[in-house]
Design an enzyme around this catalytic site. Structure first.
Site, PDB file in Angstrom:
ATOM      1  N   ASP A  14       0.854  -1.179   0.000  1.00  0.00           N
ATOM      2  CA  ASP A  14       0.000   0.000   0.000  1.00  0.00           C
ATOM      3  C   ASP A  14       0.902   1.245   0.000  1.00  0.00           C
ATOM      4  O   ASP A  14       2.053   1.181   0.452  1.00  0.00           O
ATOM      5  CB  ASP A  14      -0.875  -0.031   1.258  1.00  0.00           C
ATOM      6  CG  ASP A  14      -1.617   1.258   1.486  1.00  0.00           C
ATOM      7  OD1 ASP A  14      -2.263   1.740   0.532  1.00  0.00           O
ATOM      8  OD2 ASP A  14      -1.547   1.812   2.613  1.00  0.00           O
ATOM      9  N   TYR A  16      -0.104   5.161   0.725  1.00  0.00           N
ATOM     10  CA  TYR A  16      -0.280   6.230   1.714  1.00  0.00           C
ATOM     11  C   TYR A  16      -0.421   5.664   3.120  1.00  0.00           C
ATOM     12  O   TYR A  16      -1.283   4.852   3.388  1.00  0.00           O
ATOM     13  CB  TYR A  16      -1.492   7.089   1.367  1.00  0.00           C
ATOM     14  CG  TYR A  16      -1.281   7.794   0.053  1.00  0.00           C
ATOM     15  CD1 TYR A  16      -0.377   8.839  -0.035  1.00  0.00           C
ATOM     16  CD2 TYR A  16      -1.923   7.373  -1.100  1.00  0.00           C
ATOM     17  CE1 TYR A  16      -0.129   9.475  -1.241  1.00  0.00           C
ATOM     18  CE2 TYR A  16      -1.696   7.991  -2.312  1.00  0.00           C
ATOM     19  CZ  TYR A  16      -0.794   9.046  -2.376  1.00  0.00           C
ATOM     20  OH  TYR A  16      -0.551   9.657  -3.569  1.00  0.00           O
ATOM     21  N   SER A 122      -2.272   0.980  -5.068  1.00  0.00           N
ATOM     22  CA  SER A 122      -2.802   2.160  -4.381  1.00  0.00           C
ATOM     23  C   SER A 122      -4.056   2.690  -5.055  1.00  0.00           C
ATOM     24  O   SER A 122      -4.306   2.439  -6.240  1.00  0.00           O
ATOM     25  CB  SER A 122      -1.736   3.255  -4.378  1.00  0.00           C
ATOM     26  OG  SER A 122      -2.267   4.490  -3.978  1.00  0.00           O
ATOM     27  N   ASN A 123      -4.833   3.428  -4.288  1.00  0.00           N
ATOM     28  CA  ASN A 123      -6.000   4.126  -4.832  1.00  0.00           C
ATOM     29  C   ASN A 123      -5.618   5.327  -5.695  1.00  0.00           C
ATOM     30  O   ASN A 123      -6.439   5.828  -6.462  1.00  0.00           O
ATOM     31  CB  ASN A 123      -6.872   4.636  -3.682  1.00  0.00           C
ATOM     32  CG  ASN A 123      -7.748   3.547  -3.082  1.00  0.00           C
ATOM     33  OD1 ASN A 123      -8.026   2.543  -3.735  1.00  0.00           O
ATOM     34  ND2 ASN A 123      -8.192   3.759  -1.854  1.00  0.00           N
TER      35      ASN A 123
END
Lengths: 228, 228
Positions: A14, A16, A122-123
């Site tokens: 991931d 952040y 990640s988004n």
């Protein structure tokens, strides 16, 4: 179930809160909005950023992560009665391109990349991730930068975790997913990846979402002890 | 866009926080866990209850609302370092069957039911909703009690708001949806229902989710002024 290291061929991180330290922005927020407000703004901003990824995914009202993060910032300013001109909002947002990695990131990625394929999942928009990884000189260690943006859905939708499987052409159990975010661990576990919860980034508790956590670590360095 | 009252044929209410006062449980929490802990438990409980509806919907890991609410309670007890025996947890959960409606609910539903079809549209299990409406004697005013449970997905998924359309065989703009929850207003608006935000239940701000709010009211009584 404990981690099965023999199966692992790729390690997926991931971004952040796990590799990138969102609190890098705090100094800018304090300078710009004052100490009292900065803490409150940061709290609302992060909370709404998360909520909006979940809500927009469920509502089928996707907007990209940068736009969504700006919406969350607008909410945070409203919630804290903070007036801000467009130029300030633009400057605040641009801090997202200059987030720093945590201290343990570069040495760990360097070491692990000798033995495993590494990726970010990640988004965030691809351009955000590319700039942030280049800014921190960690891009040479990463085989893949995977963004939910291509799907128009955010984590913890199963399709997002599936991106890692597809990119590496691996089975789910051959991938170790690492996140400090407990809801993200739950999502990766529900999809079937092996999971590693990085505990020291934030004061967190595991969620009551029935997840399997295969490994818990306090710093990223511990990973190199387990995975050599 | 202001409300178009001429089109409205049915009025659909969110349940928790809109008709049913979740803070009815607070006295029980104070008696059971003490005043200091009760506030913290209630805060975590409600937050995780919401988050788990969104996360489980996105993860495709549905469990019913009662079970999910118990998971959220377990998280809240863990987060507040509160030890509780199974019997206490069961008793705390059972309070959900005895939530009281807000004072303005019964008179408003009685009045509106003379002219409109009324319904509840909620994430909760049908049995929870039936018991809560019977306990408060508002069941005679309701044509429909609609639960997301039949879909295995929670609000703000569009399919949940669609339940109202299907139940009444109406177009989306012929239905007015009322909620105190700003994310719920965003979901109903994204689906296309007319929306009414009930502002006085909690200190809220509208979300930055691009919603249309067709009407804002401070108490439910105001609805009878607008809709006669």
């Amino acid at each position: 179930m404990p981690i099965d290291t023999r199966q692992i061929q790729a390690i997926v991180f991931d971004a952040y809160g796990t590799l990138l330290d969102v609190s890098s922005i705090d100094a800018y927020l304090i300078n710009t909005f004052g100490e009292d407000k900065a803490t409150e703004i940061a709290k609302h901003w992060r909370q709404k950023q998360l909520e909006y990824t979940w809500l927009r995914s469920l509502m089928h009202q996707y907007v990209d992560f940068y736009t969504l993060t700006e919406h969350a910032l607008l909410y945070a300013l409203k919630a804290t009665d903070t007036a801000a001109e467009t130029s300030i909002i633009r400057d605040t947002m641009s801090q997202y391109y200059h987030l720093k990695v945590y201290d343990d990131v570069s040495p760990t990625l360097a070491r692990l990349s000798e033995k495993y394929k590494l990726a970010i999942l990640s988004n965030a928009n691809p351009s955000l991730l590319e700039k942030a990884t280049a800014y921190n000189n960690i891009d040479p260690y990463l085989s893949e930068i995977l963004s939910a943006d291509i799907l128009g859905q955010y984590k913890p939708a199963p399709s997002v975790y599936q991106l890692a499987e597809k990119a590496f052409q691996l089975e789910s159990k051959e991938i170790l997913f690492i996140s400090s975010n407990t809801w993200d661990i739950a999502g990766a576990s529900a999809y079937g990846l092996q999971t590693c919860w990085l505990k020291n980034r934030q004061n967190g508790l595991l969620e009551e979402l029935g997840q399997q956590v295969n490994l818990e670590i306090n710093t990223l360095n511990e990973l190199t002890l387990v995975l050599g």
